[in-house]
Design a protein around this motif. Structure first.
Motif, PDB file in Angstrom:
ATOM      1  N   VAL A 210       0.837  -1.198   0.000  1.00 20.25           N
ATOM      2  CA  VAL A 210       0.000   0.000   0.000  1.00 20.25           C
ATOM      3  C   VAL A 210       0.873   1.250   0.000  1.00 20.25           C
ATOM      4  CG1 VAL A 210      -1.721   1.311   1.315  1.00 20.25           C
ATOM      5  CG2 VAL A 210      -1.867  -1.183   1.194  1.00 20.25           C
ATOM      6  N   TYR A 211       0.495   2.215  -0.841  1.00 16.10           N
ATOM      7  CA  TYR A 211       1.036   3.564  -0.817  1.00 16.10           C
ATOM      8  C   TYR A 211      -0.003   4.444  -0.116  1.00 16.10           C
ATOM      9  CZ  TYR A 211       4.104   1.960  -4.630  1.00 16.10           C
ATOM     10  OH  TYR A 211       5.016   1.281  -5.396  1.00 16.10           O
ATOM     11  N   GLU A 212       0.466   5.258   0.818  1.00 18.80           N
ATOM     12  CA  GLU A 212      -0.466   6.121   1.541  1.00 18.80           C
ATOM     13  C   GLU A 212      -0.111   7.582   1.320  1.00 18.80           C
ATOM     14  OE1 GLU A 212      -2.426   4.443   5.304  1.00 18.80           O
ATOM     15  OE2 GLU A 212      -0.325   3.861   5.500  1.00 18.80           O
ATOM     16  N   LEU A 213      -1.158   8.380   1.079  1.00 13.91           N
ATOM     17  CA  LEU A 213      -1.017   9.806   0.822  1.00 13.91           C
ATOM     18  C   LEU A 213      -1.425  10.598   2.058  1.00 13.91           C
ATOM     19  CD1 LEU A 213      -0.656  12.144  -1.362  1.00 13.91           C
ATOM     20  CD2 LEU A 213      -3.146  12.004  -1.610  1.00 13.91           C
ATOM     21  N   LEU A 214      -0.573  11.536   2.457  1.00 12.59           N
ATOM     22  CA  LEU A 214      -0.909  12.498   3.506  1.00 12.59           C
ATOM     23  C   LEU A 214      -0.863  13.892   2.903  1.00 12.59           C
ATOM     24  CD1 LEU A 214       1.169  11.282   6.603  1.00 12.59           C
ATOM     25  CD2 LEU A 214      -1.110  10.557   5.888  1.00 12.59           C
ATOM     26  N   VAL A 215      -1.849  14.718   3.216  1.00 16.08           N
ATOM     27  CA  VAL A 215      -1.875  16.115   2.809  1.00 16.08           C
ATOM     28  C   VAL A 215      -1.886  16.962   4.068  1.00 16.08           C
ATOM     29  CG1 VAL A 215      -3.170  17.923   1.627  1.00 16.08           C
ATOM     30  CG2 VAL A 215      -3.014  15.647   0.611  1.00 16.08           C
ATOM     31  N   ASP A 216      -0.846  17.763   4.240  1.00  7.48           N
ATOM     32  CA  ASP A 216      -0.680  18.558   5.456  1.00  7.48           C
ATOM     33  C   ASP A 216      -0.819  17.691   6.705  1.00  7.48           C
ATOM     34  OD1 ASP A 216      -0.098  20.941   4.159  1.00  7.48           O
ATOM     35  OD2 ASP A 216      -2.221  21.485   3.974  1.00  7.48           O
ATOM     36  N   GLY A 217      -0.237  16.477   6.627  1.00  8.64           N
ATOM     37  CA  GLY A 217      -0.197  15.581   7.765  1.00  8.64           C
ATOM     38  C   GLY A 217      -1.427  14.743   7.987  1.00  8.64           C
TER      39      GLY A 217
ATOM     40  N   PRO B 151      -4.380  11.907   6.564  1.00  4.90           N
ATOM     41  CA  PRO B 151      -4.594  10.875   5.544  1.00  4.90           C
ATOM     42  C   PRO B 151      -5.509  11.371   4.433  1.00  4.90           C
ATOM     43  CG  PRO B 151      -4.842   9.957   7.754  1.00  4.90           C
ATOM     44  CD  PRO B 151      -4.749  11.447   7.916  1.00  4.90           C
ATOM     45  N   ALA B 152      -5.098  11.119   3.179  1.00 10.58           N
ATOM     46  CA  ALA B 152      -5.861  11.629   2.049  1.00 10.58           C
ATOM     47  C   ALA B 152      -6.019  10.609   0.929  1.00 10.58           C
ATOM     48  CB  ALA B 152      -5.202  12.896   1.498  1.00 10.58           C
ATOM     49  N   GLY B 153      -5.522   9.386   1.102  1.00 12.19           N
ATOM     50  CA  GLY B 153      -5.706   8.401   0.056  1.00 12.19           C
ATOM     51  C   GLY B 153      -4.787   7.203   0.216  1.00 12.19           C
ATOM     52  N   ARG B 154      -5.195   6.104  -0.378  1.00 11.09           N
ATOM     53  CA  ARG B 154      -4.425   4.866  -0.400  1.00 11.09           C
ATOM     54  C   ARG B 154      -4.507   4.279  -1.801  1.00 11.09           C
ATOM     55  NH1 ARG B 154      -3.939   1.858   4.537  1.00 11.09           N
ATOM     56  NH2 ARG B 154      -4.541  -0.041   3.448  1.00 11.09           N
ATOM     57  N   ALA B 155      -3.434   3.638  -2.249  1.00  6.10           N
ATOM     58  CA  ALA B 155      -3.420   3.039  -3.580  1.00  6.10           C
ATOM     59  C   ALA B 155      -2.385   1.924  -3.602  1.00  6.10           C
ATOM     60  CB  ALA B 155      -3.110   4.081  -4.648  1.00  6.10           C
ATOM     61  N   VAL B 156      -2.454   1.103  -4.649  1.00  4.09           N
ATOM     62  CA  VAL B 156      -1.482   0.038  -4.857  1.00  4.09           C
ATOM     63  C   VAL B 156      -0.994   0.097  -6.299  1.00  4.09           C
ATOM     64  CG1 VAL B 156      -2.566  -1.454  -3.128  1.00  4.09           C
ATOM     65  CG2 VAL B 156      -3.211  -1.687  -5.526  1.00  4.09           C
ATOM     66  N   VAL B 157       0.135  -0.538  -6.534  1.00  2.00           N
ATOM     67  CA  VAL B 157       0.664  -0.698  -7.887  1.00  2.00           C
ATOM     68  C   VAL B 157       0.606  -2.176  -8.226  1.00  2.00           C
ATOM     69  CG1 VAL B 157       2.732  -0.579  -9.314  1.00  2.00           C
ATOM     70  CG2 VAL B 157       2.144   1.338  -7.837  1.00  2.00           C
ATOM     71  N   ALA B 158      -0.181  -2.508  -9.230  1.00  2.00           N
ATOM     72  CA  ALA B 158      -0.269  -3.905  -9.666  1.00  2.00           C
ATOM     73  C   ALA B 158       0.967  -4.264 -10.484  1.00  2.00           C
ATOM     74  CB  ALA B 158      -1.527  -4.115 -10.491  1.00  2.00           C
ATOM     75  N   GLY B 159       1.201  -5.553 -10.634  1.00  2.00           N
ATOM     76  CA  GLY B 159       2.330  -6.004 -11.447  1.00  2.00           C
ATOM     77  C   GLY B 159       3.646  -5.819 -10.727  1.00  2.00           C
TER      78      GLY B 159
ATOM     79  N   ARG C 232      -1.592   6.602  -8.515  1.00  2.00           N
ATOM     80  CA  ARG C 232      -2.186   7.885  -8.904  1.00  2.00           C
ATOM     81  C   ARG C 232      -3.090   8.396  -7.797  1.00  2.00           C
ATOM     82  NH1 ARG C 232      -4.157   6.023 -13.083  1.00  2.00           N
ATOM     83  NH2 ARG C 232      -2.521   6.730 -14.532  1.00  2.00           N
ATOM     84  N   PHE C 233      -2.924   9.667  -7.455  1.00  2.00           N
ATOM     85  CA  PHE C 233      -3.804  10.336  -6.495  1.00  2.00           C
ATOM     86  C   PHE C 233      -4.347  11.602  -7.159  1.00  2.00           C
ATOM     87  CE2 PHE C 233      -0.673   8.141  -3.749  1.00  2.00           C
ATOM     88  CZ  PHE C 233      -1.548   7.349  -3.008  1.00  2.00           C
ATOM     89  N   THR C 234      -5.671  11.763  -7.137  1.00  2.00           N
ATOM     90  CA  THR C 234      -6.298  12.940  -7.728  1.00  2.00           C
ATOM     91  C   THR C 234      -7.239  13.583  -6.713  1.00  2.00           C
ATOM     92  OG1 THR C 234      -8.091  11.595  -8.647  1.00  2.00           O
ATOM     93  CG2 THR C 234      -6.175  11.953 -10.064  1.00  2.00           C
ATOM     94  N   GLY C 235      -7.731  14.759  -7.067  1.00  2.00           N
ATOM     95  CA  GLY C 235      -8.671  15.450  -6.201  1.00  2.00           C
ATOM     96  C   GLY C 235      -8.036  16.103  -4.990  1.00  2.00           C
ATOM     97  N   LEU C 236      -6.744  16.373  -5.053  1.00  2.00           N
ATOM     98  CA  LEU C 236      -6.086  17.045  -3.942  1.00  2.00           C
ATOM     99  C   LEU C 236      -6.561  18.494  -3.866  1.00  2.00           C
ATOM    100  CD1 LEU C 236      -4.260  14.530  -4.550  1.00  2.00           C
ATOM    101  CD2 LEU C 236      -2.323  15.930  -3.834  1.00  2.00           C
ATOM    102  N   PRO C 237      -6.574  19.101  -2.689  1.00  2.00           N
ATOM    103  CA  PRO C 237      -7.033  20.489  -2.563  1.00  2.00           C
ATOM    104  C   PRO C 237      -6.154  21.443  -3.355  1.00  2.00           C
ATOM    105  CG  PRO C 237      -6.051  19.716  -0.506  1.00  2.00           C
ATOM    106  CD  PRO C 237      -6.219  18.518  -1.382  1.00  2.00           C
ATOM    107  N   ASP C 238      -6.799  22.452  -3.955  1.00  3.42           N
ATOM    108  CA  ASP C 238      -6.107  23.379  -4.848  1.00  3.42           C
ATOM    109  C   ASP C 238      -5.542  24.555  -4.070  1.00  3.42           C
ATOM    110  OD1 ASP C 238      -5.150  24.720  -7.006  1.00  3.42           O
ATOM    111  OD2 ASP C 238      -7.105  25.328  -7.806  1.00  3.42           O
TER     112      ASP C 238
END
Length: 402
Positions: free
Chosen positions: A90-97, A99-107, A131-137
């Motif tokens: 699992v890859y985990e995304l933090l925005v300003d500390g 949690p903002a998303g989790r994803a994996v890379v297949a293959g 890929r992470f989208t929808g981050l605050p602008d």
């Protein structure tokens, strides 16, 4: 790739990474290492080589207005013969500390390990994209924590707005060394391995030298710790020494002293916390080595058992109970001359009542819920006002490592 975005490619450099001690240029990109090249050159253990290349605690940290981030990586995933496939890392995304998303890379590439035969076969595979989208602008700090259990080559970083390294957070650096439990074992993700959870609660920057199967008191690991800038240092010692049947009591004590002496050469006054093993019923009074229980392989659930003879402790064979007693003795002895060394009995993090409620699924490693519990207890014990890592005990003195 989502072509609706105007992508900017930014080279991945040391300035964008935290938690790694070295970066190796590969045919695909950059491979973060948690041991420096000098230590890797002295290592002959394939298990440790695999573990230190798995980026437990390593994260990309950047400041950007981007609303979309893509990271191309080449993971190496482990496959164990006779065991159900492991989930993707699992890859985990933090925005300003936060949690903002989790994803994996297949293959990716695969490393097929036959524990019964002691063999491993590597098969190359394709690069994938997280890929992470929808981050605050708005301008923000973005962290991507890499999978703790997959060797991960960083190939390309793309965003839809420019990026720069995030500024130094001006927080104390905590350098920790341990075994597979500190590495992550079966945690839910890279930010919830127990050291990462404790670091978050304690407000410190983590450098995690927890190595699955590699907590062996290796001198080159001690030298790596000596040379790594840090404000707080901890070592969790014992389970790997027992479950590999690595040494006897006569060798263990001097090895611990030597390991701590080397760390003190580089960190003479930093708070140094020696942590003994958490409860592990199979090895409390039975020496190693550990071995796979055939009954577990038959059901697809790996189970470990202790194969030593308890009677041999009289001749110096090590159990967890013996190791806890010896570590307490060693720290007590050293404390007479070192007021900054401390001891923590691992059973305060996970003890008998915890084992009854949350038993170790394979008899050696904690699950996701137990990682969270251990991390929260460590934070309460170490980072509290009365703990060895309290701000008053250790104001920031080191510098952030790459």
């Amino acid at each position: 790739m989502n072509h609706a975005h105007h992508w900017i490619t930014t080279p991945v450099t040391a300035g964008l990474l935290r938690g790694a001690l070295d970066l190796e240029r590969t045919a695909h990109g950059l491979l973060p290492h948690r041991l420096p090249a000098s230590a890797r050159a002295r290592n002959t253990d394939p298990q440790l080589a695999m573990a230190e290349s798995q980026p437990s605690g390593v994260r990309l940290v950047l400041r950007t207005r981007a609303t979309a981030v893509e990271l191309d990586t080449l993971p190496t995933k482990r496959v164990y013969v006779g065991v159900p496939p492991r989930p993707d890392g699992v890859y985990e995304l933090l925005v300003d500390g936060r949690p903002a998303g989790r994803a994996v890379v297949a293959g990716g590439s695969t490393l097929t390990i036959d524990m019964a035969k002691g063999t491993a076969e590597h098969r190359p595979g394709p690069v994938g994209t997280v890929r992470f989208t929808g981050l605050p602008d708005h301008l923000k700090d973005v962290e991507i924590w890499l999978p703790y259990n997959e060797t991960t080559e960083l190939v390309a970083l793309r965003t839809d707005a420019p990026v720069e390294p995030a500024p130094d957070p001006d927080r104390r650096v905590w350098l920790h060394h341990g075994s597979s439990i500190s590495h992550g074992s079966d945690a839910a993700g890279p930010t919830t391995i127990w050291p990462a959870r404790a670091a978050s609660l304690g407000g410190v920057e983590l450098v995690n030298l927890g190595f699955g199967g590699g907590g062996m008191l290796d001198p080159f690991t001690a030298r790596a710790m000596r040379d790594t800038p840090a404000d707080l240092v901890s070592v969790k010692i014992g389970i790997n020494v027992v479950n590999t049947d690595l040494m006897r009591l006569r060798a263990f004590g001097p090895a611990v002293h030597g390991f701590l002496d080397t760390i003190r050469d580089g960190h003479p006054t930093a708070p140094l916390l020696v942590v003994s093993p958490i409860l592990c019923p199979v090895h409390e009074d039975t020496p190693g080595p550990s071995a796979l229980d055939p009954a577990g392989l038959a059901t697809g659930q790996p189970l470990f058992r202790a194969t030593g003879d308890p009677a041999e402790t009289a001749a110096g064979k090590l159990t967890l109970r013996v190791i806890r007693e010896e570590l307490a003795r060693i720290v007590g002895q050293r404390a007479a001359e070192d007021p900054h060394i401390h001891h923590l009995d691992g059973r305060a993090l996970y003890g008998e009542s915890d084992a009854a409620e949350l038993p170790l699924p394979d008899r050696l490693h904690p699950d996701a819920a137990t990682h969270r519990r251990i991390g929260e207890r460590f934070a309460d014990l170490a980072f509290s006002a009365e703990g060895p890592f309290s701000p008053s005990a250790a104001p920031r003195a080191g510098r952030r490592t790459g």
